[in-house]
Design an enzyme around this catalytic site. Structure first.
Site, PDB file in Angstrom:
ATOM      1  CG  MET A  19      46.131  34.996  32.556  1.00 48.53           C
ATOM      2  SD  MET A  19      45.564  33.387  33.158  1.00 48.53           S
ATOM      3  CE  MET A  19      44.427  32.933  31.823  1.00 48.53           C
ATOM      4  CD  GLN A  72      45.817  43.817  29.943  1.00 51.58           C
ATOM      5  OE1 GLN A  72      46.823  43.151  30.101  1.00 51.58           O
ATOM      6  NE2 GLN A  72      44.829  43.840  30.833  1.00 51.58           N
ATOM      7  CB  CYS A 102      51.237  43.706  34.957  1.00 52.92           C
ATOM      8  SG  CYS A 102      52.620  42.539  34.931  1.00 52.92           S
ATOM      9  CE  LYS A 141      42.849  41.318  35.130  1.00 56.27           C
ATOM     10  NZ  LYS A 141      43.963  41.240  36.079  1.00 56.27           N
ATOM     11  CG  ASN A 204      41.024  38.993  37.869  1.00 57.49           C
ATOM     12  OD1 ASN A 204      42.155  39.470  37.896  1.00 57.49           O
ATOM     13  ND2 ASN A 204      40.803  37.755  37.476  1.00 57.49           N
ATOM     14  N   GLY A 205      40.070  37.432  40.571  1.00 56.52           N
ATOM     15  CA  GLY A 205      40.890  36.946  41.675  1.00 56.52           C
ATOM     16  C   GLY A 205      40.203  35.875  42.486  1.00 56.52           C
ATOM     17  NE  ARG A 229      46.392  32.760  40.030  1.00 57.56           N
ATOM     18  CZ  ARG A 229      46.820  33.033  41.257  1.00 57.56           C
ATOM     19  NH1 ARG A 229      47.927  32.468  41.713  1.00 57.56           N
ATOM     20  NH2 ARG A 229      46.145  33.853  42.042  1.00 57.56           N
TER      21      ARG A 229
END
Length: 330
Positions: A19, A72, A102, A141, A204-205, A229
């Site tokens: 992040m 990354q 992204c 990712k 993810n998510g 998050r």
């Protein structure tokens, strides 16, 4: 056991998502101490690396205590990406991760991040070249697709596997969704259920509770969970998920003393790493969650996020401990 190349991980590992302005060494250290099995750096521009841009090269810093750690990188130019692999290798990470997910405009407009989802052939050929260019495991990712009409993640994941990636993490949204709406885990499960897939598939998510992490594991059958998050200002999330997996109950929430202590450590680690000014500024985003839910807290939060020097922030921590030390977070 789950493996990324030769890296052995526990069943259903928990990964800290990369992040921007969040996943720096101080925060990664705290998450690692609280149960994250793999941590990833903030995403790093390949163009920035080959230009030796200060912000990009600083993001290459890793602590030995973080391992296994992935660096990354993102970009869409083959030569730049291959040069950046060589630069990244010098810092000896355990994994090199490619960001194909992204959604922000400044990245997508250059054909990088989720922008490459418009050109799957380029995505695959670039990945293949990077795999051949390093002995480190390459992971990816990405997102489900550019929009709802172009979701081909089962095919994409299989093609990426076939050119040699060692794991894939999939955010359950399209680029068009950005971070809105709900993540669709069905498409991620479809990747995992593809009989030709043999590399780990991480979801993810929207994993915001231990129950949802368990759902991703037990109902969707994924190999692990990448947390974003939910961990910001709350590195305890990883240990809470693991406790829930083991005991089926929620562990006690961190006390005020624990919150103040880790906030204090976080700030000091940030200052030690990036200096007083940046350390104070870039740690601010975490304080809301460190002290979430406390009534009549605005005055203290404002002091934390507006103080220009660390002394004011450390003073705010002490005032909070004195005033709210017995607050029950249950």
């Amino acid at each position: 056991m789950v493996k990324i190349g030769n890296i052995e991980l526990p069943d259903f590992p928990l990964l800290l998502a990369p992040m921007e302005d969040v996943s720096d060494p101080p925060f990664r250290t705290l998450c690692k101490e609280n149960g994250a099995d793999v941590v990833f750096t903030e995403f790093i521009s390949s163009e920035g690396l080959i230009r030796d841009a200060a912000k990009s090269t600083m993001k290459l810093d890793i602590y030995e205590t973080e391992r296994p750690v992935g660096i990354q990188i993102f970009g869409a130019n083959l030569e730049s990406m291959l040069q950046s692999v060589e630069i990244v290798e010098r810092t000896r990470p355990d994994i090199i991760d490619i960001n194909f997910g992204c959604p922000v405009k400044k990245v997508v407009s250059k054909g990088a991040g989720a922008g490459i989802l418009k050109d799957i052939d380029l995505m695959v050929s670039l990945t293949e070249a990077m795999v051949k260019h390093t002995s480190l495991p390459i992971t990816v990712k990405t997102r489900l697709g550019w929009d709802d009409d172009s979701i081909k993640i089962v095919e994409v994941a299989e093609r990426l596997q076939d050119v040699g990636i060692k794991a894939i993490s999939i955010h359950g949204r399209t680029r068009a969704q950005m971070y809105k709406g709900s993540a669709n885990w069905d498409h991620i499960a479809a990747v995992k259920n593809n009989p030709r897939m043999h590399i780990p598939v991480f979801g993810n998510g929207d994993v915001t509770t231990p129950e949802l992490a368990m759902k991703m594991r037990d109902e969707y059958g994924l190999d692990g969970c990448m947390v974003g998050r939910a961990s910001i200002g709350y590195p305890w999330f990883f240990r809470e998920v693991k406790h829930f997996f083991e005991h089926g109950t929620h562990m006690a929430k961190p006390t005020m003393a624990e919150r103040v202590e880790i906030a204090r450590r976080h700030l000091q680690l940030a200052i030690d790493w990036k200096g007083e000014k940046l350390g104070v500024f870039e740690t601010r985003r975490h304080y809301t969650n460190y002290f979430k839910g406390i009534p009549d807290f605005k005055e203290h939060r404002m002091k934390m996020v507006t103080s220009d020097d660390s002394r004011g922030v450390f003073e705010a921590f002490e005032e909070v401990l004195e005033k709210f030390g017995d607050y029950n977070f249950a």
